[in-house]
Scaffold this motif. Structure first.
Motif, PDB file in Angstrom:
ATOM      1  N   ALA A  18      27.576  34.544  40.140  1.00 51.78           N
ATOM      2  CA  ALA A  18      26.419  33.747  40.540  1.00 51.78           C
ATOM      3  C   ALA A  18      26.841  32.328  40.910  1.00 51.78           C
ATOM      4  N   TYR A  19      27.754  31.744  40.147  1.00 52.59           N
ATOM      5  CA  TYR A  19      28.208  30.383  40.452  1.00 52.59           C
ATOM      6  C   TYR A  19      28.881  30.322  41.819  1.00 52.59           C
ATOM      7  N   LEU A  20      29.764  31.255  42.079  1.00 54.59           N
ATOM      8  CA  LEU A  20      30.451  31.269  43.369  1.00 54.59           C
ATOM      9  C   LEU A  20      29.512  31.658  44.501  1.00 54.59           C
ATOM     10  N   ALA A  78      40.681  34.787  39.317  1.00 57.08           N
ATOM     11  CA  ALA A  78      41.799  35.647  39.709  1.00 57.08           C
ATOM     12  C   ALA A  78      42.913  35.599  38.668  1.00 57.08           C
ATOM     13  N   SER A  79      43.176  34.408  38.118  1.00 52.18           N
ATOM     14  CA  SER A  79      44.217  34.278  37.090  1.00 52.18           C
ATOM     15  C   SER A  79      43.847  35.049  35.831  1.00 52.18           C
ATOM     16  N   GLY A  80      42.551  35.079  35.492  1.00 56.35           N
ATOM     17  CA  GLY A  80      42.122  35.824  34.314  1.00 56.35           C
ATOM     18  C   GLY A  80      42.366  37.316  34.459  1.00 56.35           C
ATOM     19  N   VAL A  81      42.065  37.875  35.623  1.00 54.40           N
ATOM     20  CA  VAL A  81      42.326  39.306  35.859  1.00 54.40           C
ATOM     21  C   VAL A  81      43.817  39.581  35.830  1.00 54.40           C
ATOM     22  N   CYS A  82      44.590  38.687  36.439  1.00 55.25           N
ATOM     23  CA  CYS A  82      46.044  38.854  36.426  1.00 55.25           C
ATOM     24  C   CYS A  82      46.595  38.821  35.004  1.00 55.25           C
ATOM     25  N   ALA A  83      46.072  37.910  34.173  1.00 57.26           N
ATOM     26  CA  ALA A  83      46.537  37.817  32.792  1.00 57.26           C
ATOM     27  C   ALA A  83      46.148  39.051  31.982  1.00 57.26           C
ATOM     28  N   GLU A 107      35.053  41.068  44.341  1.00 57.85           N
ATOM     29  CA  GLU A 107      34.008  41.182  43.328  1.00 57.85           C
ATOM     30  C   GLU A 107      33.260  39.887  43.057  1.00 57.85           C
ATOM     31  N   VAL A 108      33.944  38.757  42.951  1.00 53.45           N
ATOM     32  CA  VAL A 108      33.259  37.546  42.474  1.00 53.45           C
ATOM     33  C   VAL A 108      33.008  36.503  43.547  1.00 53.45           C
TER      34      VAL A 108
END
Length: 776
Positions: free
Chosen positions: A166-168, A249-254, A269-270
């Motif tokens: 929603a923010y993006l 993106a960094s969160g999914v990568c982590a 997705e976001v």
């Protein structure tokens, strides 16, 4: 109300970003009662009052100050701006990787010592003591996570991905990216995952990465911001949006050690708005995450991470498996895709009903939220500990190289209540961490390790836990519960196929997990790459693509994706990518005709008129007109659009003129800076204007955005919606196709609320959406 008539103040329920009396507007009536605040959990309902949620100003405000600021920037300042963007992208990846490692280390060690203590009592046949230890530890960890969320940061509950979407998309989701939210998300994720609840840390990691990005971009928390000069460049919604995209993106990568998958997740997705420069910075952030994770993998492999070992950072490595499949395998692979689409849509539908029920419980107060979480934890613990007693003990296979039974570490052969030389396959799946459970189900060359009855119990329990766990007041992700369910039915299908297929049962589990995720989340490209990077096996590409396409197609024929459902439950005004077909037969002119007259201001306006506009409406922007006679419209032209925040800034700084005149450029720069205008300043209540000041004047020309987006009144609503969403607008001016004599050059303003399909249908009750948008 000003007497000169240049203000056409109507009912602000229609013109503004916010509404004056949302209680009287039926389209904002909730289905169930709730407080007038943004829901911080996935428990809000359709019809939630969303009028208080503002949009973000992604559009560049090209006023005189902005133009002078860009003209006056030297090459060194431009380089400083570019260098700062890449530095922040690097820091986002670095900090996300470090925090992800911390979470993994904490979860594996806390859960590991808990399971070691339980295993010690089980080995002594003290099963009741083991149950008490297991249940007590899980309740304690859940209690810590829930209290932190309920008391300190309610917005830390849930995965956070719908709010990031929603923010993006342009919706300001309050309190979602604060320092307190991030800390509670980290600690709460550790407690909830270590407690054995059926939830993952993947969704929370996406939220954590976004919080890191937001805090870096604004110089820290709101109350303790760093006032470095170079950070002033990022004091706007556009650059903050780019940073939060890098963080997601960094969160999914982590979470999955998947750099390309993380970038594609953000894209598919976001993110609503994308460009090539953002692609490069996002990829750079994920590359930094992978480097950090790889460094800690080497450290942990040397035994310096306690019980951690390889757990968490390498979840589903099946790269050593030889993938072979033939034409006959197309049938079971198709079945996996069909089952994934059906089960995924069914899961979405049932979860929707459970969340509505949870909303009734959680509305009763904080104690009920805590009790709900503890009840789910107690049920989970009893089932995980008690159900393995239903499984038969299986003899260890002497041909397997792995030690059997496996006690005190991860593996496929937990002894539990079995004699020496035997193992309990259900205990192998239940009495372990969720990551290890998935790794066990995904294990290859293990065709007989798990019995069909155990797999059915495993699948049934995690279907129930997947429904009742998501929605409690703890940080929770959806990825792992769906993977657990999907891997179970995938392995069951592989067991049924037996010798009729050449595909390993572990790969059936991988395909089952992928199909259920596609059936529920409706992701394809990013999901395919994530699984390829997880398994490190390119030979899986054709059948993985085939399964994902089938599962998404089947799921789309039933309902929306799980994240879209949560967005609707929360009442967030998210603008979909594709307009409804009936919107093409409705024009924006017809849309603004259903609204009260637009409020306009003169280029040089009296203070009293500005105060009236701000006091009597909640609009966030006003058209500024110039001409010979603004009142009658004779010789009038549209000068631009001025924001409410800038008007409030003018009143607070008392930038008033004693006579009606245009100001010089130096006068504006002496009073305002571009950094000040980038800050949101809309608190009009504490502005005190004297009666003498009311009769003074304000030159609005220097602060007016002279290049607002405009559309002619004959444009279809569908086309306007695509423009509004693609450019990331907050206001869209509607101008007449032909400006007749005495006619205003602007006939209305469209905002996010005006373009939502639900709101349009409420404004046009006679609109038949099933007949191409014709009025009945």
């Amino acid at each position: 109300m000003a007497e000169d008539g240049n203000l056409h103040i109507g009912n602000s329920n229609y013109n503004g970003e916010e509404e004056a009396d949302p209680e009287n507007n039926t389209m904002n009536q909730p289905l169930l009662k709730r407080h007038r605040t943004l829901s911080s959990t996935p428990l809000a309902l359709v019809g939630t009052k969303v009028s208080h949620i503002e949009s973000l100003d992604y559009e560049i405000n090209e006023n005189d100050l902005f133009k002078h600021d860009w003209r006056s920037r030297s090459k060194a300042q431009v380089f400083q701006y570019i260098f700062a963007k890449w530095t922040l992208a690097c820091l986002v990846g670095l900090l996300t990787g470090l925090i992800a490692t911390l979470i993994n280390l904490a979860v594996e060690n806390i859960a590991g010592y808990k399971l070691l203590a339980v295993g010690y009592y089980i080995a002594q046949d003290r099963y009741l003591t083991g149950l008490l230890i297991f249940t007590g530890a899980n309740l304690g960890l859940t209690l810590v996570a829930t209290i932190l969320v309920v008391v300190f940061a309610p917005t830390a509950a849930g995965p956070g991905i719908p709010e990031i979407k929603a923010y993006l998309n342009g919706v300001d989701t309050p309190n979602m990216f604060g320092a307190t939210t991030m800390i509670v998300k980290i600690v709460g994720s550790i407690g909830a995952v270590a407690a054995g609840l059926d939830l993952g840390k993947e969704g929370p990691l996406v939220h954590i990465g976004s919080c890191i990005a937001s805090l870096l971009g604004q110089g820290g928390p709101d109350n303790h911001r760093i006032k470095w000069r170079w950070l002033r460049y990022f004091n706007n919604d556009r650059d903050r949006r780019d940073l939060i995209t890098c963080g997601s993106a960094s969160g999914v990568c982590a979470a999955f050690r998947s750099p390309v998958g993380g970038v594609l997740f953000a894209l598919e997705e976001v993110a609503t708005w994308w460009r090539s420069a953002l692609l490069w910075r996002t990829f750079f952030s994920t590359a930094v995450v992978v480097v950090v994770l790889r460094a800690f993998i080497e450290i942990c492999n040397s035994g310096k991470c306690g019980l951690f070992g390889k757990g968490g950072l390498i979840m589903f490595d099946v790269s050593h498996v030889e993938v072979r499949y033939h034409a006959v395998d197309i049938i079971p692979v198709t079945l996996i895709g069909v089952f994934g689409g059906i089960l995924g849509s069914l899961y979405n539908n049932l979860l929707h009903k459970v969340l509505r029920l949870y909303n009734l419980i959680n509305q009763k107060g904080k104690i009920h939220k805590v009790l709900l979480s503890l009840s789910v934890s107690l049920f989970t613990s009893v089932c995980l500990y008690g159900l393995p007693f239903l499984a038969e003990c299986k003899p260890c296979n002497p041909s397997i190289d792995e030690a059997c039974p496996t006690n005190g570490r991860s593996g496929n052969f937990k002894q539990f209540n079995c004699p020496n030389g035997y193992y309990n396959d259900l205990a192998t799946l239940f009495l372990t961490t969720n990551d290890d459970a998935v790794r066990n189900v995904f294990s290859s060359n293990t065709p007989n390790e798990f019995g069909m009855v155990s797999l059915w119990i495993y699948f049934g329990l995690y279907c129930i836990l997947g429904l009742i766990t998501f929605g409690i007041a703890t940080p929770s992700g959806l990825f792992l519960p769906i993977i657990l369910m999907g891997s179970a039915y995938g392995r069951m299908l592989g067991t049924v196929m037996g010798s009729y297929t050449k595909i390993d049962q572990g790969l059936y589990a991988v395909l089952g997990a992928a199909s259920l995720m596609a059936g529920s989340m409706r992701m394809t490209v990013s999901l395919c790459v994530i699984f390829l990077e997880l398994t490190n096996n390119l030979l899986l590409l054709p059948i993985t693509m085939f399964v994902l396409l089938i599962a998404k197609t089947v799921g789309d024929s039933f309902n929306l994706s799980i994240y879209e459902i949560i967005l609707h439950l929360k009442g967030l005004p998210f603008l979909e990518a594709n307009p409804e077909p009936w919107m093409r037969n409705l024009t924006v002119g017809e849309l603004v005709d259903a609204k009260p007259p637009v409020i306009t201001l003169r280029g040089v306006e009296k203070v009293a008129n500005i105060v009236d506009a701000l006091r009597n409406t909640t609009h966030n922007a006003f058209p500024v007109l110039d001409g010979e006679d603004v009142d009658t419209g004779a010789g009038t032209e549209l000068h631009g659009l001025i924001l409410r925040a800038h008007l409030v800034k003018v009143l607070k700084k008392r930038w008033f003129l004693n006579e009606k005149r245009r100001t010089e450029e130096w006068e504006v720069r002496e009073k305002f800076t571009p950094v000040e205008l980038a800050e949101r300043e809309d608190n009009f209540d504490d502005v005190a204007i004297t009666s003498s000041e009311m009769q003074m004047w304000v030159d609005l020309h220097p602060l007016t955005n002279t290049t607002p987006y405009t559309v002619v009144q004959s444009m279809s609503v569908a086309k306007a919606l695509v423009l509004f969403r693609s450019v990331g607008l907050r206001h869209l001016l509607v101008v007449p196709k032909i400006q007749a004599s005495g006619m205003s050059p602007v006939i209305g303003i469209l905002t996010r609320q005006d373009l939502r399909a639900y709101n349009i249908l409420q404004a046009f009750p006679r609109l038949d959406k099933h007949k191409s948008g014709k009025l009945r």
